[in-house]
Motif scaffolding. Structure first.
Motif, PDB file in Angstrom:
ATOM      1  N   ALA A   1      -2.670 -12.596  32.056  1.00 23.64           N
ATOM      2  CA  ALA A   1      -2.647 -12.580  33.515  1.00 23.64           C
ATOM      3  C   ALA A   1      -4.055 -12.530  34.082  1.00 23.64           C
ATOM      4  CB  ALA A   1      -1.836 -11.386  34.007  1.00 23.64           C
ATOM      5  N   GLY A   2      -4.972 -11.904  33.355  1.00 20.11           N
ATOM      6  CA  GLY A   2      -6.342 -11.799  33.849  1.00 20.11           C
ATOM      7  C   GLY A   2      -7.265 -12.869  33.303  1.00 20.11           C
ATOM      8  N   SER A   3      -6.719 -13.808  32.528  1.00 20.22           N
ATOM      9  CA  SER A   3      -7.555 -14.832  31.931  1.00 20.22           C
ATOM     10  C   SER A   3      -7.923 -15.902  32.950  1.00 20.22           C
ATOM     11  CB  SER A   3      -6.816 -15.485  30.748  1.00 20.22           C
ATOM     12  OG  SER A   3      -7.569 -16.566  30.234  1.00 20.22           O
ATOM     13  N   THR A   4      -9.154 -16.379  32.872  1.00 15.90           N
ATOM     14  CA  THR A   4      -9.599 -17.460  33.765  1.00 15.90           C
ATOM     15  C   THR A   4      -9.312 -18.828  33.166  1.00 15.90           C
ATOM     16  OG1 THR A   4     -11.809 -17.356  32.783  1.00 15.90           O
ATOM     17  CG2 THR A   4     -11.418 -16.031  34.767  1.00 15.90           C
ATOM     18  N   SER A   5      -8.767 -18.832  31.935  1.00 17.43           N
ATOM     19  CA  SER A   5      -8.439 -20.100  31.268  1.00 17.43           C
ATOM     20  C   SER A   5      -6.976 -20.084  30.862  1.00 17.43           C
ATOM     21  CB  SER A   5      -9.328 -20.289  30.027  1.00 17.43           C
ATOM     22  OG  SER A   5     -10.688 -20.265  30.380  1.00 17.43           O
ATOM     23  N   PRO A   6      -6.074 -20.393  31.808  1.00 12.74           N
ATOM     24  CA  PRO A   6      -4.647 -20.311  31.508  1.00 12.74           C
ATOM     25  C   PRO A   6      -4.184 -21.229  30.391  1.00 12.74           C
ATOM     26  CG  PRO A   6      -5.062 -21.137  33.741  1.00 12.74           C
ATOM     27  CD  PRO A   6      -6.374 -20.848  33.147  1.00 12.74           C
TER      28      PRO A   6
ATOM     29  N   TRP B   1      -4.404 -18.192  23.159  1.00 13.05           N
ATOM     30  CA  TRP B   1      -4.393 -16.724  23.043  1.00 13.05           C
ATOM     31  C   TRP B   1      -5.572 -16.192  23.840  1.00 13.05           C
ATOM     32  CZ3 TRP B   1      -0.343 -14.584  20.364  1.00 13.05           C
ATOM     33  CH2 TRP B   1      -0.349 -13.195  20.234  1.00 13.05           C
ATOM     34  N   PRO B   2      -5.325 -15.359  24.840  1.00 11.40           N
ATOM     35  CA  PRO B   2      -6.427 -14.853  25.676  1.00 11.40           C
ATOM     36  C   PRO B   2      -7.495 -14.170  24.828  1.00 11.40           C
ATOM     37  CG  PRO B   2      -4.294 -14.275  26.618  1.00 11.40           C
ATOM     38  CD  PRO B   2      -4.014 -14.835  25.259  1.00 11.40           C
ATOM     39  N   SER B   3      -8.745 -14.426  25.159  1.00 11.42           N
ATOM     40  CA  SER B   3      -9.853 -13.907  24.347  1.00 11.42           C
ATOM     41  C   SER B   3      -9.914 -12.388  24.359  1.00 11.42           C
ATOM     42  CB  SER B   3     -11.176 -14.487  24.836  1.00 11.42           C
ATOM     43  OG  SER B   3     -11.391 -14.142  26.206  1.00 11.42           O
ATOM     44  N   ARG B   4      -9.392 -11.757  25.400  1.00 12.31           N
ATOM     45  CA  ARG B   4      -9.428 -10.297  25.484  1.00 12.31           C
ATOM     46  C   ARG B   4      -8.145  -9.646  24.973  1.00 12.31           C
ATOM     47  NH1 ARG B   4     -12.320  -9.005  31.370  1.00 12.31           N
ATOM     48  NH2 ARG B   4     -14.275 -10.132  30.951  1.00 12.31           N
TER      49      ARG B   4
ATOM     50  N   ARG C   1      -0.161 -14.223  16.294  1.00 14.00           N
ATOM     51  CA  ARG C   1      -0.202 -15.619  15.829  1.00 14.00           C
ATOM     52  C   ARG C   1      -1.591 -16.088  15.395  1.00 14.00           C
ATOM     53  NH1 ARG C   1       4.152 -19.581  15.365  1.00 14.00           N
ATOM     54  NH2 ARG C   1       3.108 -21.493  14.796  1.00 14.00           N
ATOM     55  N   PRO C   2      -2.656 -15.664  16.075  1.00 13.03           N
ATOM     56  CA  PRO C   2      -3.982 -16.134  15.636  1.00 13.03           C
ATOM     57  C   PRO C   2      -4.345 -15.722  14.216  1.00 13.03           C
ATOM     58  CG  PRO C   2      -4.097 -15.265  17.866  1.00 13.03           C
ATOM     59  CD  PRO C   2      -2.736 -14.914  17.340  1.00 13.03           C
ATOM     60  N   LEU C   3      -3.650 -14.745  13.644  1.00 10.49           N
ATOM     61  CA  LEU C   3      -3.955 -14.282  12.288  1.00 10.49           C
ATOM     62  C   LEU C   3      -3.076 -14.929  11.224  1.00 10.49           C
ATOM     63  CD1 LEU C   3      -4.470 -10.434  12.837  1.00 10.49           C
ATOM     64  CD2 LEU C   3      -6.145 -12.286  12.995  1.00 10.49           C
ATOM     65  N   PHE C   4      -2.083 -15.690  11.630  1.00  9.74           N
ATOM     66  CA  PHE C   4      -1.108 -16.206  10.661  1.00  9.74           C
ATOM     67  C   PHE C   4      -1.765 -17.044   9.561  1.00  9.74           C
ATOM     68  CE2 PHE C   4       3.106 -16.082  13.275  1.00  9.74           C
ATOM     69  CZ  PHE C   4       2.967 -14.716  13.388  1.00  9.74           C
ATOM     70  N   ALA C   5      -2.698 -17.921   9.950  1.00 10.55           N
ATOM     71  CA  ALA C   5      -3.327 -18.778   8.943  1.00 10.55           C
ATOM     72  C   ALA C   5      -4.070 -17.940   7.911  1.00 10.55           C
ATOM     73  CB  ALA C   5      -4.281 -19.762   9.615  1.00 10.55           C
TER      74      ALA C   5
ATOM     75  N   THR D   1       2.596 -22.560  23.982  1.00 14.86           N
ATOM     76  CA  THR D   1       1.627 -22.620  25.066  1.00 14.86           C
ATOM     77  C   THR D   1       1.428 -21.264  25.706  1.00 14.86           C
ATOM     78  OG1 THR D   1       3.391 -23.212  26.615  1.00 14.86           O
ATOM     79  CG2 THR D   1       2.173 -25.014  25.587  1.00 14.86           C
ATOM     80  N   SER D   2       2.339 -20.327  25.488  1.00 17.77           N
ATOM     81  CA  SER D   2       2.188 -18.979  26.026  1.00 17.77           C
ATOM     82  C   SER D   2       2.826 -17.992  25.077  1.00 17.77           C
ATOM     83  CB  SER D   2       2.850 -18.866  27.409  1.00 17.77           C
ATOM     84  OG  SER D   2       2.829 -17.524  27.844  1.00 17.77           O
ATOM     85  N   PRO D   3       2.028 -17.111  24.453  1.00 18.10           N
ATOM     86  CA  PRO D   3       2.593 -16.164  23.507  1.00 18.10           C
ATOM     87  C   PRO D   3       3.544 -15.181  24.157  1.00 18.10           C
ATOM     88  CG  PRO D   3       0.294 -15.634  23.982  1.00 18.10           C
ATOM     89  CD  PRO D   3       0.573 -16.964  24.597  1.00 18.10           C
ATOM     90  N   ALA D   4       3.455 -15.016  25.460  1.00 18.17           N
ATOM     91  CA  ALA D   4       4.290 -14.026  26.130  1.00 18.17           C
ATOM     92  C   ALA D   4       5.770 -14.387  26.106  1.00 18.17           C
ATOM     93  CB  ALA D   4       3.828 -13.866  27.589  1.00 18.17           C
ATOM     94  N   PHE D   5       6.091 -15.648  25.876  1.00 16.01           N
ATOM     95  CA  PHE D   5       7.484 -16.075  25.952  1.00 16.01           C
ATOM     96  C   PHE D   5       8.129 -16.253  24.573  1.00 16.01           C
ATOM     97  CE2 PHE D   5       7.689 -16.449  30.421  1.00 16.01           C
ATOM     98  CZ  PHE D   5       6.455 -16.885  30.851  1.00 16.01           C
ATOM     99  N   SER D   6       7.475 -15.809  23.560  1.00 12.64           N
ATOM    100  CA  SER D   6       8.015 -15.925  22.215  1.00 12.64           C
ATOM    101  C   SER D   6       8.324 -14.550  21.652  1.00 12.64           C
ATOM    102  CB  SER D   6       7.033 -16.654  21.301  1.00 12.64           C
ATOM    103  OG  SER D   6       6.849 -17.981  21.726  1.00 12.64           O
ATOM    104  N   ARG D   7       9.260 -14.509  20.718  1.00 11.33           N
ATOM    105  CA  ARG D   7       9.672 -13.237  20.159  1.00 11.33           C
ATOM    106  C   ARG D   7       8.736 -12.774  19.046  1.00 11.33           C
ATOM    107  NH1 ARG D   7      15.766 -14.489  18.618  1.00 11.33           N
ATOM    108  NH2 ARG D   7      14.731 -16.320  17.780  1.00 11.33           N
ATOM    109  N   ILE D   8       8.859 -11.497  18.746  1.00 16.18           N
ATOM    110  CA  ILE D   8       8.161 -10.923  17.613  1.00 16.18           C
ATOM    111  C   ILE D   8       9.169 -10.768  16.480  1.00 16.18           C
ATOM    112  CG2 ILE D   8       6.951  -8.881  16.728  1.00 16.18           C
ATOM    113  CD1 ILE D   8       5.826  -8.445  19.505  1.00 16.18           C
ATOM    114  N   GLY D   9       8.922 -11.423  15.356  1.00 17.94           N
ATOM    115  CA  GLY D   9       9.801 -11.290  14.207  1.00 17.94           C
ATOM    116  C   GLY D   9       9.385 -10.110  13.342  1.00 17.94           C
TER     117      GLY D   9
END
Length: 243
Positions: free
Chosen positions: A151-156, A160-163, A184-188, A16-24
């Motif tokens: 943080a600046g997204s209007t759609s929490p 993945w924030p559009s910007r 993550r949006p590129l994984f597929a 639900t929030s990419p900020a709280f997940s690690r980068i492998g």
């Protein structure tokens, strides 16, 4: 985890929030090194092989999972060593199918180890001077950029924030380098890649959303593709080790 499962997760089924997940990290060490005429991953540089130096740098840069995708001959040579709790070696039995095959294999393994990863950093085994500082710096810059966009997204509720950037790579004196971070949006799409270009088509397709990170040094542009490169690397290491 297949493409459909990743797409479902990206729509909110898991993270639900990419900020709280690690980068492998995925270390690609399964290339055939056709320009060298022998497996460059096994070439000695100082007290370690090229592949081992890069794997060690990746492990020193993160407490998260590191997947090393190996050529069968590299694995047979006992690389990597020694075992490490964060390291997950996997052998690519079809190295002739190109870098994309290794990338897909590495990402699948990484997601099995840590299904909720927000991004994967792709590190090449022919960059023996890559440092933990450079790897951690690139990962941190990408993470901060995604958090700032969130943080600046209007759609929490948006996954993945559009910007936000969907990828990142280091830049040294105007020259793009490696490793690269794929969000993550590129994984597929990563799991549909083929051939020997690796992630290059994705970086080109989403170039407007690739974060360019000012690298601390030229190591992000130094790789070993030819015998001349290898001899230059040996000279550079000898110079660095001089008192």
């Amino acid at each position: 985890m297949d493409v459909l499962e990743i797409q479902a997760t990206a729509r909110g089924g898991g993270m639900t929030s990419p900020a709280f997940s690690r980068i492998g990290i995925i270390v690609l060490a399964a290339g055939q090194a056709t320009r060298m005429g022998r497996l460059k991953q096994l070439l000695p540089l100082g007290d370690r092989s090229l592949a081992q130096r890069v794997i060690d740098a990746a492990l020193a840069a993160t407490a998260g999972p590191v997947v090393a995708v190996l050529h069968p001959a590299v694995a047979a040579a006992g690389i990597p060593r020694p075992p490490h709790p964060c390291l997950h070696p996997v052998v690519n039995p079809w190295p002739e199918q190109g870098q994309a095959r290794s990338l897909r294999l590495g990402l699948r393994c990484l997601l099995q180890v840590e299904p909720a990863l927000a991004a994967a950093m792709i590190v090449l085994a022919d960059q023996p001077f890559i440092t933990p500082r450079a790897l951690a710096g690139l990962a941190g810059a990408f993470d901060r950029a995604v958090k700032q966009a969130a943080a600046g997204s209007t759609s929490p509720a948006t996954f993945w924030p559009s910007r936000a950037p969907v990828a990142a790579r280091p830049v040294w004196q105007g020259r793009p380098g490696h490793p690269v971070v794929l969000g993550r949006p590129l994984f597929a799409e990563v799991l549909t890649l083929a051939g020997d270009e690796g992630a290059r088509p994705l970086l080109q397709r989403y170039r407007d959303r690739v974060l360019g990170w000012p690298a601390p040094g030229p190591e992000v542009t130094l790789d070993v593709d030819t015998w001349e490169d290898y001899l230059a690397a040996c000279r550079l290491l000898e110079k660095e080790e001089q008192p």
